[in-house]
Design a protein around this motif. Structure first.
Motif, PDB file in Angstrom:
ATOM      1  N   LEU A   1       0.831  -1.200   0.000  1.00  0.00           N
ATOM      2  CA  LEU A   1       0.000   0.000   0.000  1.00  0.00           C
ATOM      3  C   LEU A   1       0.869   1.255   0.000  1.00  0.00           C
ATOM      4  CD1 LEU A   1      -3.100   0.059   0.062  1.00  0.00           C
ATOM      5  CD2 LEU A   1      -2.123  -2.129   0.739  1.00  0.00           C
ATOM      6  N   LEU A   2       0.574   2.173  -0.907  1.00  0.00           N
ATOM      7  CA  LEU A   2       1.324   3.424  -0.986  1.00  0.00           C
ATOM      8  C   LEU A   2       0.656   4.525  -0.166  1.00  0.00           C
ATOM      9  CD1 LEU A   2       2.103   3.297  -4.805  1.00  0.00           C
ATOM     10  CD2 LEU A   2       3.564   2.579  -2.913  1.00  0.00           C
ATOM     11  N   GLU A   3      -0.532   4.229   0.338  1.00  0.00           N
ATOM     12  CA  GLU A   3      -1.184   5.128   1.289  1.00  0.00           C
ATOM     13  C   GLU A   3      -2.167   4.303   2.112  1.00  0.00           C
ATOM     14  OE1 GLU A   3      -4.613   7.477  -0.757  1.00  0.00           O
ATOM     15  OE2 GLU A   3      -2.980   7.386  -2.213  1.00  0.00           O
ATOM     16  N   GLU A   4      -2.618   4.866   3.203  1.00  0.00           N
ATOM     17  CA  GLU A   4      -3.564   4.148   4.050  1.00  0.00           C
ATOM     18  C   GLU A   4      -4.905   4.047   3.333  1.00  0.00           C
ATOM     19  OE1 GLU A   4      -3.680   5.635   7.987  1.00  0.00           O
ATOM     20  OE2 GLU A   4      -5.274   4.244   8.622  1.00  0.00           O
ATOM     21  N   ILE A   5      -5.547   2.870   3.431  1.00  0.00           N
ATOM     22  CA  ILE A   5      -6.854   2.724   2.782  1.00  0.00           C
ATOM     23  C   ILE A   5      -7.888   2.232   3.784  1.00  0.00           C
ATOM     24  CG2 ILE A   5      -6.100   2.389   0.399  1.00  0.00           C
ATOM     25  CD1 ILE A   5      -6.582  -0.705   1.200  1.00  0.00           C
ATOM     26  N   ARG A   6      -9.149   2.530   3.478  1.00  0.00           N
ATOM     27  CA  ARG A   6     -10.264   2.127   4.351  1.00  0.00           C
ATOM     28  C   ARG A   6     -10.806   0.773   3.915  1.00  0.00           C
ATOM     29  NH1 ARG A   6     -11.358   7.055   2.492  1.00  0.00           N
ATOM     30  NH2 ARG A   6     -12.991   6.178   1.168  1.00  0.00           N
ATOM     31  N   SER A   7     -11.446   0.116   4.818  1.00  0.00           N
ATOM     32  CA  SER A   7     -12.129  -1.144   4.492  1.00  0.00           C
ATOM     33  C   SER A   7     -13.190  -0.877   3.423  1.00  0.00           C
ATOM     34  CB  SER A   7     -12.769  -1.706   5.766  1.00  0.00           C
ATOM     35  OG  SER A   7     -13.409  -2.919   5.473  1.00  0.00           O
ATOM     36  N   GLY A   8     -13.270  -1.738   2.420  1.00  0.00           N
ATOM     37  CA  GLY A   8     -14.274  -1.591   1.368  1.00  0.00           C
ATOM     38  C   GLY A   8     -13.830  -0.705   0.216  1.00  0.00           C
ATOM     39  N   GLU A   9     -12.739  -0.021   0.384  1.00  0.00           N
ATOM     40  CA  GLU A   9     -12.227   0.864  -0.655  1.00  0.00           C
ATOM     41  C   GLU A   9     -11.684   0.048  -1.835  1.00  0.00           C
ATOM     42  OE1 GLU A   9      -8.980   4.504  -0.871  1.00  0.00           O
ATOM     43  OE2 GLU A   9      -9.711   3.837   1.083  1.00  0.00           O
ATOM     44  N   THR A  10     -11.893   0.546  -3.047  1.00  0.00           N
ATOM     45  CA  THR A  10     -11.302  -0.117  -4.209  1.00  0.00           C
ATOM     46  C   THR A  10      -9.899   0.441  -4.428  1.00  0.00           C
ATOM     47  OG1 THR A  10     -13.452  -0.460  -5.230  1.00  0.00           O
ATOM     48  CG2 THR A  10     -11.530  -0.553  -6.682  1.00  0.00           C
ATOM     49  N   VAL A  11      -8.948  -0.471  -4.475  1.00  0.00           N
ATOM     50  CA  VAL A  11      -7.541  -0.069  -4.540  1.00  0.00           C
ATOM     51  C   VAL A  11      -7.011  -0.309  -5.955  1.00  0.00           C
ATOM     52  CG1 VAL A  11      -5.242  -0.469  -3.589  1.00  0.00           C
ATOM     53  CG2 VAL A  11      -7.257  -0.726  -2.128  1.00  0.00           C
ATOM     54  N   ALA A  12      -6.485   0.720  -6.562  1.00  0.00           N
ATOM     55  CA  ALA A  12      -5.829   0.558  -7.864  1.00  0.00           C
ATOM     56  C   ALA A  12      -4.398   0.083  -7.622  1.00  0.00           C
ATOM     57  CB  ALA A  12      -5.829   1.885  -8.621  1.00  0.00           C
ATOM     58  N   VAL A  13      -4.023  -1.051  -8.225  1.00  0.00           N
ATOM     59  CA  VAL A  13      -2.710  -1.649  -8.001  1.00  0.00           C
ATOM     60  C   VAL A  13      -1.873  -1.541  -9.274  1.00  0.00           C
ATOM     61  CG1 VAL A  13      -1.456  -3.733  -7.329  1.00  0.00           C
ATOM     62  CG2 VAL A  13      -3.743  -3.304  -6.391  1.00  0.00           C
ATOM     63  N   ALA A  14      -0.786  -0.817  -9.205  1.00  0.00           N
ATOM     64  CA  ALA A  14       0.129  -0.717 -10.344  1.00  0.00           C
ATOM     65  C   ALA A  14       0.955  -2.002 -10.414  1.00  0.00           C
ATOM     66  CB  ALA A  14       1.042   0.488 -10.175  1.00  0.00           C
ATOM     67  N   THR A  15       1.019  -2.595 -11.604  1.00  0.00           N
ATOM     68  CA  THR A  15       1.732  -3.870 -11.738  1.00  0.00           C
ATOM     69  C   THR A  15       2.916  -3.783 -12.681  1.00  0.00           C
ATOM     70  OG1 THR A  15       0.452  -4.629 -13.631  1.00  0.00           O
ATOM     71  CG2 THR A  15      -0.453  -5.108 -11.438  1.00  0.00           C
ATOM     72  N   GLY A  16       3.081  -2.675 -13.313  1.00  0.00           N
ATOM     73  CA  GLY A  16       4.099  -2.590 -14.355  1.00  0.00           C
ATOM     74  C   GLY A  16       3.482  -2.842 -15.720  1.00  0.00           C
ATOM     75  N   GLN A  17       2.361  -3.561 -15.747  1.00  0.00           N
ATOM     76  CA  GLN A  17       1.599  -3.751 -16.994  1.00  0.00           C
ATOM     77  C   GLN A  17       0.265  -2.989 -16.838  1.00  0.00           C
ATOM     78  OE1 GLN A  17       2.804  -5.850 -19.642  1.00  0.00           O
ATOM     79  NE2 GLN A  17       4.691  -5.857 -18.430  1.00  0.00           N
ATOM     80  N   GLU A  18      -0.817  -3.732 -16.627  1.00  0.00           N
ATOM     81  CA  GLU A  18      -2.105  -3.048 -16.458  1.00  0.00           C
ATOM     82  C   GLU A  18      -2.295  -2.677 -14.984  1.00  0.00           C
ATOM     83  OE1 GLU A  18      -3.509  -7.357 -16.011  1.00  0.00           O
ATOM     84  OE2 GLU A  18      -1.658  -6.225 -16.267  1.00  0.00           O
ATOM     85  N   VAL A  19      -3.343  -1.904 -14.729  1.00  0.00           N
ATOM     86  CA  VAL A  19      -3.683  -1.556 -13.342  1.00  0.00           C
ATOM     87  C   VAL A  19      -4.794  -2.495 -12.873  1.00  0.00           C
ATOM     88  CG1 VAL A  19      -4.611   0.232 -11.824  1.00  0.00           C
ATOM     89  CG2 VAL A  19      -3.009   0.846 -13.646  1.00  0.00           C
ATOM     90  N   LEU A  20      -4.560  -3.195 -11.776  1.00  0.00           N
ATOM     91  CA  LEU A  20      -5.575  -4.070 -11.191  1.00  0.00           C
ATOM     92  C   LEU A  20      -6.430  -3.266 -10.223  1.00  0.00           C
ATOM     93  CD1 LEU A  20      -3.353  -7.119 -10.089  1.00  0.00           C
ATOM     94  CD2 LEU A  20      -4.702  -6.921 -12.194  1.00  0.00           C
ATOM     95  N   HIS A  21      -7.674  -3.684 -10.060  1.00  0.00           N
ATOM     96  CA  HIS A  21      -8.515  -3.070  -9.033  1.00  0.00           C
ATOM     97  C   HIS A  21      -8.969  -4.143  -8.074  1.00  0.00           C
ATOM     98  CE1 HIS A  21      -8.563   0.044 -12.141  1.00  0.00           C
ATOM     99  NE2 HIS A  21      -8.682   0.860 -11.101  1.00  0.00           N
ATOM    100  N   ILE A  22      -8.779  -3.860  -6.801  1.00  0.00           N
ATOM    101  CA  ILE A  22      -9.093  -4.875  -5.803  1.00  0.00           C
ATOM    102  C   ILE A  22      -9.748  -4.197  -4.607  1.00  0.00           C
ATOM    103  CG2 ILE A  22      -6.858  -4.854  -4.575  1.00  0.00           C
ATOM    104  CD1 ILE A  22      -7.091  -8.014  -4.950  1.00  0.00           C
TER     105      ILE A  22
END
Lengths: 96, 332
Positions: free
Chosen positions: A16-37
């Protein structure tokens, strides 16, 4: 903007690059596409989020290397830390 | 060709800084050394807790460490401060550093008569060296003349994300250019030994890496075996854990099969590892000052073609043409 980083393509966790809340959708940089989780708990900056469902005892991979194993079944979006990640090494005298 | 701006030395590698070191040969001279440096800008005191009440390898490692420190390319010159009655005599230290072609001044507190006179003389010496150093200008050197020292300066949650991968990348570029890097802190490498051994230039070095890290693990294990010390057995600090560092247990010194990469710039690099040496290194930090520590150092050096082709050790192409004093680890 991405809120988490998958360091190595083999990793099943992101940092995590910043603090996130429960239920929040997190954009994950992978070097290829961006995942959402979707985060299943609030997670602090610098801590790990599972990118996939993991069975108990399945290796947890970060930096492309095994950093430990799942203590219990872990769902995608779970916070991964000492409560659900174990390592035998240095604990050989102790039942996990 | 990649280059850097450095300071030429009469022998050995160029420096990237041009400071003056004030080195006590014994802890009894620490205060005088510190006071000297307080009065002279860009003079750096290297106080330490050793130099007397030592024998054998212990004293020898101290002597090598302090001599190696004094010969460091980042110093224009050195002021050696002795008390007079110590085991490690100031003269031995000063002569060794001077033999490496570096300007050295020496003073012995008991010969000066008292502390104030010793400080006064030391300030004059250090001031003169700093003045000389200030007249020197930087010159361009090839990156093959660069020796990068890597030392953990306090891990935080971003170390594994940014600083360590970046330093690993820099290490690779320097090694590709024929330079080298040295890293330390064997405790931090527990769990990463297979990764590092896989980068050794030959099976012998791979074995040394495994043995060095294994010995550290054995020592830590022995130190925490007793139930009496279970509450002192965690190697990973609470702050590291709070920051999201890989798993550990408060009960035991090592918690992870793979925790090295999270903290080590060395593990982020891909350059081959050429040497394993046990020696004394200086660690510097803004908060704790400078300390002497006995550490194993791993020298990293790239040899791309040999990586693919069965890892042959050295070749003339990657062997150092520098002076032995600085090209070799200081305990050789």
């Amino acid at each position: 903007m991405a809120k988490a980083l998958q360091i190595n393509p083999r990793d099943n966790v992101a940092v995590l690059l910043e603090e996130i809340r429960s239920g929040e959708t997190v954009a994950v940089a992978t070097g290829q596409e961006v995942l959402h989780i979707e985060a299943r708990q609030g997670i602090a900056f610098g801590h790990k989020i599972a990118l996939a469902n993991l069975d108990a005892d399945q290796p947890i991979i970060k930096y492309g290397e095994e950093i430990g194993r799942a203590r219990t079944a872990i769902g995608a979006g779970d916070w991964i830390h000492l409560h659900n990640l174990y390592c035998r090494r240095g604990h050989e005298d102790r039942a996990e | 060709m990649l280059t850097f701006q450095g300071y030429r030395r009469s022998q050995g590698l160029p420096g990237t800084r041009n400071a003056v070191a004030v080195i006590p040969s014994v802890f009894c001279a620490n205060t005088v050394a510190r006071r000297i440096a307080e009065h002279v800008a860009s003079a750096i005191p290297f106080c330490h807790p050793v130099g007397c009440s030592q024998v054998g390898l212990d004293l020898e490692l101290t002597a090598r460490g302090l001599k190696g420190l004094g010969k460091h390319p980042n110093f224009y010159g050195v002021v050696v401060v002795g008390l007079g009655c110590e085991r490690l005599q100031a003269r031995e230290l000063a002569e060794s550093i001077a033999a490496a072609g570096k300007p050295v001044e020496m003073l012995v507190i008991q010969e000066e008569g008292d502390t104030l006179r010793a400080i006064e003389k030391g300030v004059v010496f250090a001031g003169r060296l700093v003045e000389e150093a200030s007249r020197q200008t930087r010159e361009e050197f090839p990156l093959s003349e660069f020796n990068l020292g890597l030392k953990c300066g306090g891990t935080d949650a971003t170390s594994g994300l940014a600083a360590n991968p970046a330093l690993g990348w820099v290490t690779d570029r320097i090694c590709e250019a024929g330079g080298r890097a040295i890293f330390t802190e064997v405790t931090e490498l527990i769990g990463a030994e297979q990764i590092l051994a896989g980068r050794a230039v030959n099976p012998e070095v791979a074995g040394q890496i495994m043995a060095t890290i294994g010995n550290m693990e054995t020592r830590l294990s022995a130190a925490t075996a007793s139930a009496q010390f279970q509450h002192r057995s965690a190697l990973i600090s609470p702050g590291n854990e709070d920051g999201g560092s890989p798993p550990s247990s408060k009960r035991r010194w090592a918690g992870s099969t793979r925790r090295g990469p999270d903290r080590s710039a060395a593990a982020s690099a891909t350059a081959n590892i050429r040497k394993v040496r046990v020696s004394i290194c200086w660690t510097a930090s803004a908060t704790t000052g400078r300390r002497l520590r006995v550490l194993s150092r791993l020298a990293v050096r790239q040899s791309f073609s040999r990586r693919a082709a069965g890892r042959r050790p050295d070749s003339p192409a990657c062997r150092s043409s520098r002076s032995p004093e600085t090209a070799r680890p200081m305990n050789e």
